[in-house]
Write an enzyme that holds these catalytic residues in place. Structure first.
Site, PDB file in Angstrom:
ATOM      1  N   GLY A  10       0.816  -1.224   0.000  1.00 34.33           N
ATOM      2  CA  GLY A  10       0.000   0.000   0.000  1.00 34.33           C
ATOM      3  C   GLY A  10       0.843   1.263   0.000  1.00 34.33           C
ATOM      4  N   LEU A  59      -2.297  -8.388  -2.794  1.00 34.56           N
ATOM      5  CA  LEU A  59      -2.796  -9.078  -1.598  1.00 34.56           C
ATOM      6  C   LEU A  59      -3.624 -10.307  -1.962  1.00 34.56           C
ATOM      7  CD1 LEU A  59      -4.055  -6.415   0.978  1.00 34.56           C
ATOM      8  CD2 LEU A  59      -1.894  -7.637   0.932  1.00 34.56           C
ATOM      9  N   GLN A  83      -8.736  -2.633   0.490  1.00 28.60           N
ATOM     10  CA  GLN A  83      -9.851  -1.881  -0.090  1.00 28.60           C
ATOM     11  C   GLN A  83     -10.320  -1.057   1.096  1.00 28.60           C
ATOM     12  OE1 GLN A  83     -12.497   0.106  -0.866  1.00 28.60           O
ATOM     13  NE2 GLN A  83     -13.818  -1.468   0.021  1.00 28.60           N
ATOM     14  N   SER A  84      -9.999   0.237   1.125  1.00 31.26           N
ATOM     15  CA  SER A  84     -10.103   1.004   2.373  1.00 31.26           C
ATOM     16  C   SER A  84     -11.309   1.937   2.447  1.00 31.26           C
ATOM     17  CB  SER A  84      -8.823   1.834   2.555  1.00 31.26           C
ATOM     18  OG  SER A  84      -8.812   2.892   1.622  1.00 31.26           O
ATOM     19  N   SER A 125      -8.474  -0.941  12.290  1.00 33.77           N
ATOM     20  CA  SER A 125      -9.254   0.291  12.141  1.00 33.77           C
ATOM     21  C   SER A 125     -10.279   0.478  13.255  1.00 33.77           C
ATOM     22  CB  SER A 125     -10.000   0.221  10.803  1.00 33.77           C
ATOM     23  OG  SER A 125     -11.005   1.210  10.742  1.00 33.77           O
ATOM     24  N   GLU A 127     -13.092   1.446  12.689  1.00 32.80           N
ATOM     25  CA  GLU A 127     -14.363   0.957  12.133  1.00 32.80           C
ATOM     26  C   GLU A 127     -14.774  -0.366  12.782  1.00 32.80           C
ATOM     27  OE1 GLU A 127     -16.856   1.552   9.455  1.00 32.80           O
ATOM     28  OE2 GLU A 127     -16.255   3.515  10.150  1.00 32.80           O
ATOM     29  N   TYR A 149     -16.564  -3.653   5.233  1.00 28.07           N
ATOM     30  CA  TYR A 149     -15.172  -3.229   5.491  1.00 28.07           C
ATOM     31  C   TYR A 149     -14.822  -3.467   6.967  1.00 28.07           C
ATOM     32  CZ  TYR A 149     -11.293  -0.046   6.533  1.00 28.07           C
ATOM     33  OH  TYR A 149     -10.105   0.486   6.976  1.00 28.07           O
ATOM     34  N   LYS A 153     -11.994  -5.958   8.541  1.00 30.74           N
ATOM     35  CA  LYS A 153     -10.901  -5.494   9.410  1.00 30.74           C
ATOM     36  C   LYS A 153     -10.879  -6.273  10.741  1.00 30.74           C
ATOM     37  CE  LYS A 153      -8.518  -2.311   7.223  1.00 30.74           C
ATOM     38  NZ  LYS A 153      -7.070  -2.448   6.969  1.00 30.74           N
ATOM     39  N   ARG A 184      -4.987  12.656   1.352  1.00 28.94           N
ATOM     40  CA  ARG A 184      -6.150  11.790   1.518  1.00 28.94           C
ATOM     41  C   ARG A 184      -6.863  11.625   0.174  1.00 28.94           C
ATOM     42  NH1 ARG A 184      -8.493   7.736   4.379  1.00 28.94           N
ATOM     43  NH2 ARG A 184      -9.688   8.487   6.146  1.00 28.94           N
TER      44      ARG A 184
HETATM   45  P1  NAP Z   1      -5.475   4.228   0.858  1.00 32.67           P
HETATM   46  O1  NAP Z   1      -4.955   5.609   0.620  1.00 32.67           O
HETATM   47  O2  NAP Z   1      -6.793   3.846   0.283  1.00 32.67           O
HETATM   48  O3  NAP Z   1      -4.356   3.206   0.298  1.00 32.67           O
HETATM   49  C1  NAP Z   1      -4.637   1.855   0.111  1.00 32.67           C
HETATM   50  C2  NAP Z   1      -3.450   1.198  -0.550  1.00 32.67           C
HETATM   51  O4  NAP Z   1      -3.720  -0.202  -0.724  1.00 32.67           O
HETATM   52  C3  NAP Z   1      -3.111   1.729  -1.955  1.00 32.67           C
HETATM   53  O5  NAP Z   1      -1.710   1.815  -2.089  1.00 32.67           O
HETATM   54  C4  NAP Z   1      -3.662   0.641  -2.873  1.00 32.67           C
HETATM   55  O6  NAP Z   1      -2.996   0.554  -4.129  1.00 32.67           O
HETATM   56  C5  NAP Z   1      -3.345  -0.590  -2.037  1.00 32.67           C
HETATM   57  N1  NAP Z   1      -4.101  -1.786  -2.429  1.00 32.67           N
HETATM   58  C6  NAP Z   1      -5.446  -1.923  -2.502  1.00 32.67           C
HETATM   59  N2  NAP Z   1      -5.768  -3.189  -2.857  1.00 32.67           N
HETATM   60  C7  NAP Z   1      -4.606  -3.858  -3.028  1.00 32.67           C
HETATM   61  C8  NAP Z   1      -4.277  -5.185  -3.391  1.00 32.67           C
HETATM   62  N3  NAP Z   1      -5.211  -6.085  -3.678  1.00 32.67           N
HETATM   63  N4  NAP Z   1      -2.964  -5.546  -3.431  1.00 32.67           N
HETATM   64  C9  NAP Z   1      -1.993  -4.641  -3.161  1.00 32.67           C
HETATM   65  N5  NAP Z   1      -2.249  -3.351  -2.832  1.00 32.67           N
HETATM   66  C10 NAP Z   1      -3.535  -2.970  -2.759  1.00 32.67           C
HETATM   67  O7  NAP Z   1      -5.533   3.904   2.413  1.00 32.67           O
HETATM   68  P2  NAP Z   1      -4.851   4.667   3.650  1.00 32.67           P
HETATM   69  O8  NAP Z   1      -5.753   5.726   4.127  1.00 32.67           O
HETATM   70  O9  NAP Z   1      -3.449   4.976   3.325  1.00 32.67           O
HETATM   71  O10 NAP Z   1      -4.921   3.525   4.754  1.00 32.67           O
HETATM   72  C11 NAP Z   1      -3.878   2.563   4.898  1.00 32.67           C
HETATM   73  C12 NAP Z   1      -4.415   1.364   5.633  1.00 32.67           C
HETATM   74  O11 NAP Z   1      -4.887   1.751   6.925  1.00 32.67           O
HETATM   75  C13 NAP Z   1      -5.596   0.654   4.980  1.00 32.67           C
HETATM   76  O12 NAP Z   1      -5.478  -0.725   5.270  1.00 32.67           O
HETATM   77  C14 NAP Z   1      -6.806   1.226   5.700  1.00 32.67           C
HETATM   78  O13 NAP Z   1      -7.889   0.322   5.638  1.00 32.67           O
HETATM   79  C15 NAP Z   1      -6.252   1.384   7.092  1.00 32.67           C
HETATM   80  N6  NAP Z   1      -6.822   2.424   7.921  1.00 32.67           N
HETATM   81  C16 NAP Z   1      -6.872   3.696   7.465  1.00 32.67           C
HETATM   82  C17 NAP Z   1      -7.355   4.697   8.288  1.00 32.67           C
HETATM   83  C18 NAP Z   1      -7.416   6.130   7.837  1.00 32.67           C
HETATM   84  O14 NAP Z   1      -8.111   6.918   8.478  1.00 32.67           O
HETATM   85  N7  NAP Z   1      -6.701   6.510   6.792  1.00 32.67           N
HETATM   86  C19 NAP Z   1      -7.771   4.381   9.598  1.00 32.67           C
HETATM   87  C20 NAP Z   1      -7.681   3.062  10.029  1.00 32.67           C
HETATM   88  C21 NAP Z   1      -7.181   2.085   9.206  1.00 32.67           C
HETATM   89  P3  NAP Z   1      -3.489   1.396  -5.422  1.00 32.67           P
HETATM   90  O15 NAP Z   1      -2.778   2.725  -5.337  1.00 32.67           O
HETATM   91  O16 NAP Z   1      -3.019   0.541  -6.544  1.00 32.67           O
HETATM   92  O17 NAP Z   1      -4.974   1.522  -5.335  1.00 32.67           O
HETATM   93  O1  G4F Z   2     -14.421   9.851   5.356  1.00 30.03           O
HETATM   94  P1  G4F Z   2     -15.232   8.616   5.444  1.00 30.03           P
HETATM   95  O2  G4F Z   2     -15.593   7.938   4.171  1.00 30.03           O
HETATM   96  O3  G4F Z   2     -14.448   7.667   6.438  1.00 30.03           O
HETATM   97  P2  G4F Z   2     -14.869   6.408   7.357  1.00 30.03           P
HETATM   98  O4  G4F Z   2     -16.082   5.746   6.828  1.00 30.03           O
HETATM   99  O5  G4F Z   2     -14.900   6.877   8.769  1.00 30.03           O
HETATM  100  O6  G4F Z   2     -13.637   5.430   7.120  1.00 30.03           O
HETATM  101  C1  G4F Z   2     -12.295   5.910   7.191  1.00 30.03           C
HETATM  102  O7  G4F Z   2     -11.832   5.791   8.512  1.00 30.03           O
HETATM  103  C2  G4F Z   2     -11.742   4.436   9.004  1.00 30.03           C
HETATM  104  C3  G4F Z   2     -11.248   4.534  10.453  1.00 30.03           C
HETATM  105  O8  G4F Z   2     -12.354   4.680  11.305  1.00 30.03           O
HETATM  106  C4  G4F Z   2     -10.775   3.667   8.114  1.00 30.03           C
HETATM  107  F1  G4F Z   2     -10.610   2.404   8.591  1.00 30.03           F
HETATM  108  C5  G4F Z   2     -11.307   3.647   6.696  1.00 30.03           C
HETATM  109  O9  G4F Z   2     -10.344   2.975   5.862  1.00 30.03           O
HETATM  110  C6  G4F Z   2     -11.448   5.089   6.213  1.00 30.03           C
HETATM  111  O10 G4F Z   2     -10.152   5.658   6.137  1.00 30.03           O
HETATM  112  O11 G4F Z   2     -16.612   8.923   6.202  1.00 30.03           O
HETATM  113  C7  G4F Z   2     -16.634   9.550   7.474  1.00 30.03           C
HETATM  114  C8  G4F Z   2     -18.073   9.910   7.837  1.00 30.03           C
HETATM  115  C9  G4F Z   2     -19.060   8.743   7.687  1.00 30.03           C
HETATM  116  O12 G4F Z   2     -19.878   8.702   8.818  1.00 30.03           O
HETATM  117  C10 G4F Z   2     -19.887   9.106   6.466  1.00 30.03           C
HETATM  118  O13 G4F Z   2     -21.243   8.624   6.502  1.00 30.03           O
HETATM  119  O14 G4F Z   2     -18.527  10.934   6.955  1.00 30.03           O
HETATM  120  C11 G4F Z   2     -19.860  10.628   6.577  1.00 30.03           C
HETATM  121  N1  G4F Z   2     -20.156  11.299   5.310  1.00 30.03           N
HETATM  122  C12 G4F Z   2     -21.118  12.244   5.118  1.00 30.03           C
HETATM  123  N2  G4F Z   2     -21.149  12.617   3.839  1.00 30.03           N
HETATM  124  C13 G4F Z   2     -19.554  11.090   4.125  1.00 30.03           C
HETATM  125  C14 G4F Z   2     -20.177  11.920   3.192  1.00 30.03           C
HETATM  126  N3  G4F Z   2     -18.523  10.261   3.788  1.00 30.03           N
HETATM  127  C15 G4F Z   2     -18.108  10.295   2.497  1.00 30.03           C
HETATM  128  N4  G4F Z   2     -17.065   9.519   2.153  1.00 30.03           N
HETATM  129  N5  G4F Z   2     -18.703  11.069   1.542  1.00 30.03           N
HETATM  130  C16 G4F Z   2     -19.760  11.909   1.834  1.00 30.03           C
HETATM  131  O15 G4F Z   2     -20.292  12.606   0.972  1.00 30.03           O
END
Ligand code: NAP
Ligand code: G4F
Length: 324
Positions: A10, A59, A83-84, A125, A127, A149, A153, A184
């Site tokens: 990733g 993956l 798939q995040s 996460s 989540e 999702y 997780k 982001r």
């Molecule tokens: P992101 O920006 O969506 O990045 C996801 C990465 O996974 C990308 O590099 C994507 O590659 C790669 N990927 C997806 N499917 C794959 C596969 N089948 N094989 C290999 N690579 C694959 O996510 P992020 O925000 O950096 O988050 C990183 C991790 O933390 C994720 O596991 C997410 O679920 C978790 N997480 C995120 C948050 C948050 O708030 N950001 C919070 C809790 C947990 P491509 O560029 O090719 O699509």
């Molecule tokens: O930004 P979101 O899509 O993030 P969400 O669902 O909290 O998930 C993110 O955080 C997780 C950690 O808790 C990660 F594991 C996950 O990979 C990802 O990074 O949505 C945040 C909130 C939700 O409640 C959604 O219903 O925003 C609300 N929302 C309202 N309007 C919206 C929208 N979300 C999105 N994406 N788009 C809207 O228009």
């Protein structure tokens, strides 16, 4: 001592790019796993691409990961790939399970076969807490995921714990609350808002369409969080850690603040759109990061206000340069 070597799955994502920068700053040799696609998007890693080794893998394909591990022999593996996007997980629940759940087993199994001494980080996460059993949420709070999702997780988290207990592997799970940045993805609500604000400010759009404004999240800054991932793998023993700010804010508050950064009134531009509501919502997330503070000496350093201002400023800059 030779430099340590880390494999990041990733690496092209938000966290992968910040983690790679952080490890490079500490003289790590960084291997980044990328998946094959018809158009490669290296937007987040272009500025350091010549300092990392990019290797192909997926993956969904255990052999590809086993081959990478045998060839490059990393000391640490950070499994950030997934798939995040929560909303997509209802439309593609099986694909989400394949990648975000079973993908973790494939990485762990590849490590077990290549070299079980490799230290492993799993991107768990908040989540997983879903319909929360207590406020704030901590490592011991029971899980109640509310999306495919979140369910995936939970599987990834428990298989990490299971490989730790079954095989004595140094397998750690970081339970991270939402963390954001100018890198982001545009589909997540924070970046959708800050990009929307920038486009409205620059006269490209006249409205921003959103779903549930009442949802509350504990939003931190991604660059702060990747440092704690590294700290987790430097501990003598594997463990589970919550990373969070301890503060929660609604989507509405995020909007209000983001529009105010460019002196606009959010109520004039934000419209509700049913398409962005979810079949089941996570209403309130707020984490207790005290274990990470006590054991890792980690504290987030960026306030909610500074995070929002940083993201809006970066998007206004990008839109003015014609980049978004
Ligand atoms: P992101 O920006 O969506 O990045 C996801 C990465 O996974 C990308 O590099 C994507 O590659 C790669 N990927 C997806 N499917 C794959 C596969 N089948 N094989 C290999 N690579 C694959 O996510 P992020 O925000 O950096 O988050 C990183 C991790 O933390 C994720 O596991 C997410 O679920 C978790 N997480 C995120 C948050 C948050 O708030 N950001 C919070 C809790 C947990 P491509 O560029 O090719 O699509
Ligand atoms: O930004 P979101 O899509 O993030 P969400 O669902 O909290 O998930 C993110 O955080 C997780 C950690 O808790 C990660 F594991 C996950 O990979 C990802 O990074 O949505 C945040 C909130 C939700 O409640 C959604 O219903 O925003 C609300 N929302 C309202 N309007 C919206 C929208 N979300 C999105 N994406 N788009 C809207 O228009």
């Amino acid at each position: 001592m030779p430099a340590k070597k880390a494999l990041i799955t990733g690496i092209t994502g938000q966290d992968g790019s910040y983690l790679a920068e952080y490890l490079l700053s500490m003289d790590y040799e960084v291997i980044g796993m990328i998946r094959r696609s018809s158009t490669m998007s290296f937007e987040r890693i272009a500025h350091f691409q010549d300092r990392v080794t990019l290797v192909s893998g997926d993956l969904a394909d255990e052999v590809s990961m086993l081959t990478i591990l045998k060839e490059h022999r990393p000391n640490e593996v950070y499994n950030l790939a997934a798939q995040s996007f929560v909303q997509t997980s209802w439309g593609q629940p099986v694909f989400t399970g394949e990648t975000t759940a079973l993908g973790v087993t494939r990485v762990l199994d590849a490590i077990r076969m290549a070299d079980p001494e490799i230290r492993f980080y799993q991107a768990s996460s908040s989540e997983m807490f879903g319909k929360v059993h207590e406020v704030p949420q901590r490592e011991t709070t029971p899980f109640y995921p509310r999306s495919p999702y979140g369910v995936a997780k939970v599987y990834g988290h428990w298989i990490t714990v299971n490989y730790r207990e079954s095989y004595g592997m140094h397998a750690t799970s970081g339970i991270l609350f939402n963390h954001e940045s100018p890198r982001r993805g545009l589909e997540f609500v924070t970046r959708k808002i800050t990009n929307g604000v920038a486009r409205i400010k620059c006269g490209l759009d006249d409205a921003l369409y959103l779903g549930n404004l009442d949802a509350q999240r504990d939003w931190g800054y991604a660059a702060d969080y990747v440092e704690a991932m590294w700290r987790m793998l430097q501990q003598d023993s594997p463990n589970d850690y919550v990373l969070a700010t301890g503060e929660t804010h609604s989507v509405r508050e995020f909007c209000e603040l983001a529009f105010s950064v460019v002196d606009l009134d959010w109520e004039k531009y934000v419209r509700r759109d049913e398409r962005f509501f979810r079949p089941a919502e996570v209403d309130l997330l707020v984490g207790d990061p005290s274990k990470a503070a006590a054991l890792l000496g980690w504290r987030p350093s960026t306030s909610f206000e500074d995070l929002v201002a940083m993201m809006v400023t970066a998007d206004v800059d990008r839109v003015r340069k014609g980049l978004v």
